[in-house]
Design a protein around this motif. Structure first.
Motif, PDB file in Angstrom:
ATOM      1  N   ASP A  58       0.109  -8.969   2.541  1.00 41.71           N
ATOM      2  CA  ASP A  58       1.130  -7.948   2.341  1.00 41.71           C
ATOM      3  C   ASP A  58       1.900  -8.300   1.068  1.00 41.71           C
ATOM      4  N   TRP A  59       1.696  -7.526   0.014  1.00 37.57           N
ATOM      5  CA  TRP A  59       2.288  -7.780  -1.297  1.00 37.57           C
ATOM      6  C   TRP A  59       3.652  -7.121  -1.465  1.00 37.57           C
ATOM      7  N   THR A  60       4.189  -6.503  -0.433  1.00 33.49           N
ATOM      8  CA  THR A  60       5.441  -5.752  -0.524  1.00 33.49           C
ATOM      9  C   THR A  60       6.575  -6.588  -1.120  1.00 33.49           C
ATOM     10  N   TRP A  62       6.576  -8.817  -3.296  1.00 34.89           N
ATOM     11  CA  TRP A  62       6.411  -9.082  -4.720  1.00 34.89           C
ATOM     12  C   TRP A  62       6.374  -7.809  -5.564  1.00 34.89           C
ATOM     13  N   GLU A  63       6.366  -6.650  -4.957  1.00 36.57           N
ATOM     14  CA  GLU A  63       6.093  -5.398  -5.667  1.00 36.57           C
ATOM     15  C   GLU A  63       7.016  -5.157  -6.859  1.00 36.57           C
ATOM     16  N   GLN A  64       8.285  -5.510  -6.764  1.00 37.64           N
ATOM     17  CA  GLN A  64       9.222  -5.286  -7.869  1.00 37.64           C
ATOM     18  C   GLN A  64       9.195  -6.419  -8.902  1.00 37.64           C
ATOM     19  N   PRO A  67       3.900  -6.822  -9.549  1.00 35.37           N
ATOM     20  CA  PRO A  67       3.232  -5.774  -8.777  1.00 35.37           C
ATOM     21  C   PRO A  67       1.733  -5.989  -8.612  1.00 35.37           C
ATOM     22  N   GLN A  68       1.205  -5.374  -7.581  1.00 37.87           N
ATOM     23  CA  GLN A  68      -0.206  -5.497  -7.260  1.00 37.87           C
ATOM     24  C   GLN A  68      -1.095  -4.970  -8.397  1.00 37.87           C
ATOM     25  N   LYS A  69      -0.582  -4.026  -9.190  1.00 36.07           N
ATOM     26  CA  LYS A  69      -1.366  -3.499 -10.317  1.00 36.07           C
ATOM     27  C   LYS A  69      -1.628  -4.572 -11.379  1.00 36.07           C
ATOM     28  N   GLN A  71      -2.826  -7.454 -10.679  1.00 41.87           N
ATOM     29  CA  GLN A  71      -3.954  -8.275 -10.211  1.00 41.87           C
ATOM     30  C   GLN A  71      -5.215  -7.867 -10.964  1.00 41.87           C
TER      31      GLN A  71
END
Length: 142
Positions: A58-60, A62-64, A67-69, A71
């Motif tokens: 769950d990357w939530t 770290w999102e701010q 972000p997962q983009k 990766q």
């Protein structure tokens, strides 16, 4: 003498139990504590083999921050040395001191465990003094 043996046995069991507890969690670690902007870096996630294969991360949290983009690729969960390991390549273009909270690693059935917190220094890529020298940096042409 019996009291000493009892304390010795109790201490041994305590340290053995703490050792099992320490190995049963999830660990997150970067290759290094710093990276230059635009350079890929690796995040290593590791979970004790006492668990089943993890289902997802769950990357939530770290999102701010990261972000997962950002990766680039993941190895996927693999067994290595009695642990489940997933290596993730990231990239970032903003220099900053990152304070990353724990990630949730989820398992089938809804169970989850947390990783440790992480810190990462993202340093700006040094620029040359002369504009003509920029062509050697990441294929930039003036």
């Amino acid at each position: 003498m019996q009291t000493f043996v009892k304390y010795l046995l109790a201490g041994t069991l305590l340290f053995w139990g703490l050792g099992l507890f320490a190995q049963s969690g999830a660990i997150a670690a970067f290759d290094s504590g710093y990276v230059e902007t635009g350079n890929p870096f690796m995040l290593h996630l590791s979970v004790s083999g006492a668990y089943d294969q993890p289902e997802s991360v769950d990357w939530t949290a770290w999102e701010q921050i990261l972000p997962q983009k950002n990766q680039l690729q993941q190895s996927g969960w693999q067994q290595r040395n009695g642990r489940w390991v997933n290596d993730i390549a990231f990239i970032t273009f903003d220099s900053a001191q990152l304070e990353l909270p724990p990630l949730q690693i989820r398992f089938a059935g809804g169970d989850a465990i947390e990783t440790n917190t992480l810190q990462l220094s993202v340093l700006p890529t040094p620029s040359p003094d002369e504009l003509a020298d920029t062509h050697d940096i990441k294929q930039i042409h003036p």
